[in-house]
Design an enzyme around this catalytic site. Structure first.
Site, PDB file in Angstrom:
ATOM      1  N   GLY A 200     126.555 159.974  64.162  1.00 48.09           N
ATOM      2  CA  GLY A 200     126.180 161.192  63.456  1.00 48.09           C
ATOM      3  C   GLY A 200     124.705 161.487  63.637  1.00 48.09           C
ATOM      4  O   GLY A 200     124.158 161.329  64.731  1.00 48.09           O
ATOM      5  N   MET A 201     124.056 161.906  62.552  1.00 54.66           N
ATOM      6  CA  MET A 201     122.645 162.301  62.609  1.00 54.66           C
ATOM      7  C   MET A 201     121.838 161.557  61.553  1.00 54.66           C
ATOM      8  O   MET A 201     122.338 161.270  60.467  1.00 54.66           O
ATOM      9  CB  MET A 201     122.512 163.816  62.402  1.00 54.66           C
ATOM     10  CG  MET A 201     123.178 164.650  63.490  1.00 54.66           C
ATOM     11  SD  MET A 201     123.173 166.413  63.076  1.00 54.66           S
ATOM     12  CE  MET A 201     124.373 166.442  61.737  1.00 54.66           C
ATOM     13  N   LEU A 202     120.581 161.290  61.893  1.00 57.93           N
ATOM     14  CA  LEU A 202     119.684 160.568  60.990  1.00 57.93           C
ATOM     15  C   LEU A 202     118.468 161.441  60.701  1.00 57.93           C
ATOM     16  O   LEU A 202     117.827 161.950  61.630  1.00 57.93           O
ATOM     17  CB  LEU A 202     119.248 159.241  61.617  1.00 57.93           C
ATOM     18  CG  LEU A 202     118.452 158.286  60.737  1.00 57.93           C
ATOM     19  CD1 LEU A 202     119.310 157.780  59.588  1.00 57.93           C
ATOM     20  CD2 LEU A 202     117.930 157.105  61.557  1.00 57.93           C
TER      21      LEU A 202
ATOM     22  N   ASP B 128     127.725 143.660  66.896  1.00 51.81           N
ATOM     23  CA  ASP B 128     127.124 144.702  67.736  1.00 51.81           C
ATOM     24  C   ASP B 128     125.620 144.459  67.886  1.00 51.81           C
ATOM     25  O   ASP B 128     124.796 145.307  67.551  1.00 51.81           O
ATOM     26  CB  ASP B 128     127.380 146.087  67.159  1.00 51.81           C
ATOM     27  CG  ASP B 128     127.058 147.206  68.164  1.00 51.81           C
ATOM     28  OD1 ASP B 128     126.966 146.902  69.371  1.00 51.81           O
ATOM     29  OD2 ASP B 128     126.899 148.368  67.738  1.00 51.81           O
TER      30      ASP B 128
ATOM     31  N   LYS C  61     121.578 159.388  56.487  1.00 50.49           N
ATOM     32  CA  LYS C  61     122.489 159.272  57.616  1.00 50.49           C
ATOM     33  C   LYS C  61     123.717 160.136  57.337  1.00 50.49           C
ATOM     34  O   LYS C  61     124.420 159.928  56.342  1.00 50.49           O
ATOM     35  CB  LYS C  61     122.879 157.800  57.795  1.00 50.49           C
ATOM     36  CG  LYS C  61     123.497 157.450  59.130  1.00 50.49           C
ATOM     37  CD  LYS C  61     123.648 155.939  59.244  1.00 50.49           C
ATOM     38  CE  LYS C  61     124.215 155.517  60.584  1.00 50.49           C
ATOM     39  NZ  LYS C  61     124.342 154.049  60.694  1.00 50.49           N
TER      40      LYS C  61
ATOM     41  N   GLU D 145     119.917 160.668  66.516  1.00 51.65           N
ATOM     42  CA  GLU D 145     121.274 161.182  66.634  1.00 51.65           C
ATOM     43  C   GLU D 145     122.051 160.282  67.571  1.00 51.65           C
ATOM     44  O   GLU D 145     121.501 159.740  68.529  1.00 51.65           O
ATOM     45  CB  GLU D 145     121.254 162.615  67.164  1.00 51.65           C
ATOM     46  CG  GLU D 145     122.610 163.288  67.195  1.00 51.65           C
ATOM     47  CD  GLU D 145     122.519 164.760  67.553  1.00 51.65           C
ATOM     48  OE1 GLU D 145     123.578 165.403  67.623  1.00 51.65           O
ATOM     49  OE2 GLU D 145     121.392 165.248  67.756  1.00 51.65           O
ATOM     50  N   GLY D 146     123.325 160.104  67.284  1.00 56.69           N
ATOM     51  CA  GLY D 146     124.144 159.247  68.126  1.00 56.69           C
ATOM     52  C   GLY D 146     125.614 159.463  67.834  1.00 56.69           C
ATOM     53  O   GLY D 146     125.996 160.455  67.199  1.00 56.69           O
ATOM     54  N   SER D 147     126.443 158.530  68.304  1.00 55.45           N
ATOM     55  CA  SER D 147     127.875 158.654  68.092  1.00 55.45           C
ATOM     56  C   SER D 147     128.230 158.580  66.610  1.00 55.45           C
ATOM     57  O   SER D 147     129.247 159.114  66.170  1.00 55.45           O
ATOM     58  CB  SER D 147     128.608 157.550  68.853  1.00 55.45           C
ATOM     59  OG  SER D 147     128.149 156.269  68.431  1.00 55.45           O
TER      60      SER D 147
END
Length: 440
Positions: free
Chosen positions: A27-29, A134, A44, A23-25
């Site tokens: 969304g969710m995996l 990135d 994702k 999970e991160g900025s």
């Protein structure tokens, strides 16, 4: 999350959603399965209300990079309820995870092998007219354990990728300044901090910062404090400019400094010499009497059990901590009787129901005028005193006087809690009359 079949967790017609794995900025995996061929997949999810949605652009970039070695395949993009969904290949842990498993230090051999693969990945991406923008350890993953690609390093998360030249004419994007920052401040290039348009050189410089991060365990500009993020990024940029490469690379093989010197001296639209950069790390392996055999540090830890053993231990530790936290949520009695309360005669007690039924309420053996479990301890009569000698005859005289003095003290101590009553006075008089010696 699924508008198709929420009960069976089926999305995109034939993809089953499994457990969450990240999970991160963005969304969710989730981990999942392609029901057509039972192939493991990753799903994702991104909220459709996101201020800066990236999943659709990332999907299109993946499609343009399809077939590039070290870039996962994508299979589906669509909408599921309030989410955008991207289905792609399932991969193993990231380099950041593996770095943690190895005690946050990689050997020069492992970093050299990582560097060769990362340079090749970025070269292929550049050849498809994209710059990554990135570079960070979290965005490079290895293949699934037990597969043929378990030692292959993959580049993922192309939400920040951007075309730097025209795909047909190969005309480079013009140089520009006063650009907003894009990427991860810890690893981005100095030119990016200065607001200059990014190009291929910036991807390579960011990779050099990642290599030094792996060797050192941290970078000199980590941990800087500032009131705002903007001020923090400015401080990081200033620290990067003030840190000489000799200081940054001190104590490590010279090839890493040679790499950094080369990439920092590239011009904006210059094509990097990828072969030269890879040859630096081939020379390092040769000088170390090592070969690029795919035996990374994470496959040798835990007495050869590899990173999988560390991952299992970490999962078990997280499960154990969760269980301990759940146990601490058990309710405890809201009233605890103190020693002072136990010693205070005729004190009012609170009603407490014990959470352990097998334990009986404690009795006030010192005062003998109440017990834990009664809402208000009722005043009780003083106990009957039976004084006997070895022969069974009552004792009078001096003994009666001592008993009278003791009763007076007890009566004085209980005045604050128990009001006087005529019945208690009569009881004390009768008891004294029995204890006073009669004349013969």
């Amino acid at each position: 999350m699924s508008s198709t079949s929420s009960h069976s967790n089926i999305v995109g017609v034939h993809y089953r959603v499994g457990k969450k794995i990240g999970e991160g900025s963005f969304g969710m995996l989730f981990q999942g399965v392609n029901l057509v061929n039972n192939q493991p997949i990753a799903l994702k999810f991104e909220s459709r209300k996101s201020e800066v949605p990236q999943l659709r652009d990332e999907y299109l970039t993946y499609k343009l990079l399809m077939g590039v070695p070290g870039v996962p395949n994508v299979y589906y993009y669509g909408q599921e309820g309030m989410y955008n969904l991207l289905v792609m290949d399932l991969l193993g842990p990231s380099l950041e995870d593996l770095f943690d498993y190895c005690g946050r230090r990689f050997s020069p051999k492992t970093v050299a092998m990582i560097a060769k693969q990362m340079i090749t990945r970025i070269q292929y991406i550049h050849e498809r007219h994209f710059i990554y923008r990135d570079i960070k350890p979290d965005n490079f993953l290895i293949g699934v354990h037990g597969s043929k690609a378990e030692n292959v390093i993959y580049a993922v998360d192309f939400g920040m990728a951007k075309q730097y030249r025209d795909p047909k004419t190969h005309i480079h994007r013009p140089y520009n300044e006063h650009k907003s920052l894009s990427g991860t401040a810890r690893y981005m290039s100095i030119n990016t901090h200065l607001g200059r348009e990014q190009s291929r050189r910036d991807d390579l410089e960011s990779m050099g910062h990642v290599f030094m991060y792996f060797l050192r365990g941290s970078l000199p500009w980590q941990g800087l404090k500032a009131a705002t993020n903007k001020q923090k990024y400015e401080k990081i940029g200033e620290k990067k400019q003030m840190t000489p490469l000799k200081e940054l690379c001190d104590g490590f093989p010279k090839e890493f400094m040679q790499y950094m010197v080369y990439v920092r001296n590239l011009s904006y639209d210059e094509k990097p010499d990828y072969d030269y950069l890879r040859s630096l790390f081939d020379s390092l392996l040769l000088r170390l009497n090592e070969v690029d055999d795919g035996r990374f540090d994470w496959s040798l830890i835990n007495n050869g059990k590899g990173w999988q053993y560390s991952a299992v231990k970490q999962h078990a530790a997280q499960h154990r901590h969760a269980q301990e936290a759940a146990k601490q949520q058990i309710a405890v009695p809201q009233y605890t009787r103190s020693r002072q309360n136990l010693m205070q005669p005729n004190s009012k007690q609170l009603l407490v129901s014990s959470p352990y039924p097998s334990l009986q309420p404690l009795r006030n053996d010192t005062a003998r005028n109440g017990r834990l479990g009664s809402s208000t301890a009722a005043p009780q009569s003083q106990p009957q005193l039976t004084l006997t000698s070895s022969g069974g005859q009552q004792q009078y005289g001096q003994r009666g006087v001592q008993i009278e003095q003791r009763l007076r003290k007890s009566n004085d101590a209980s005045r604050t809690a128990t009001p006087k009553s005529s019945s208690k006075k009569k009881f004390h008089l009768r008891l004294l009359s029995c204890c006073v010696a009669k004349p013969k």
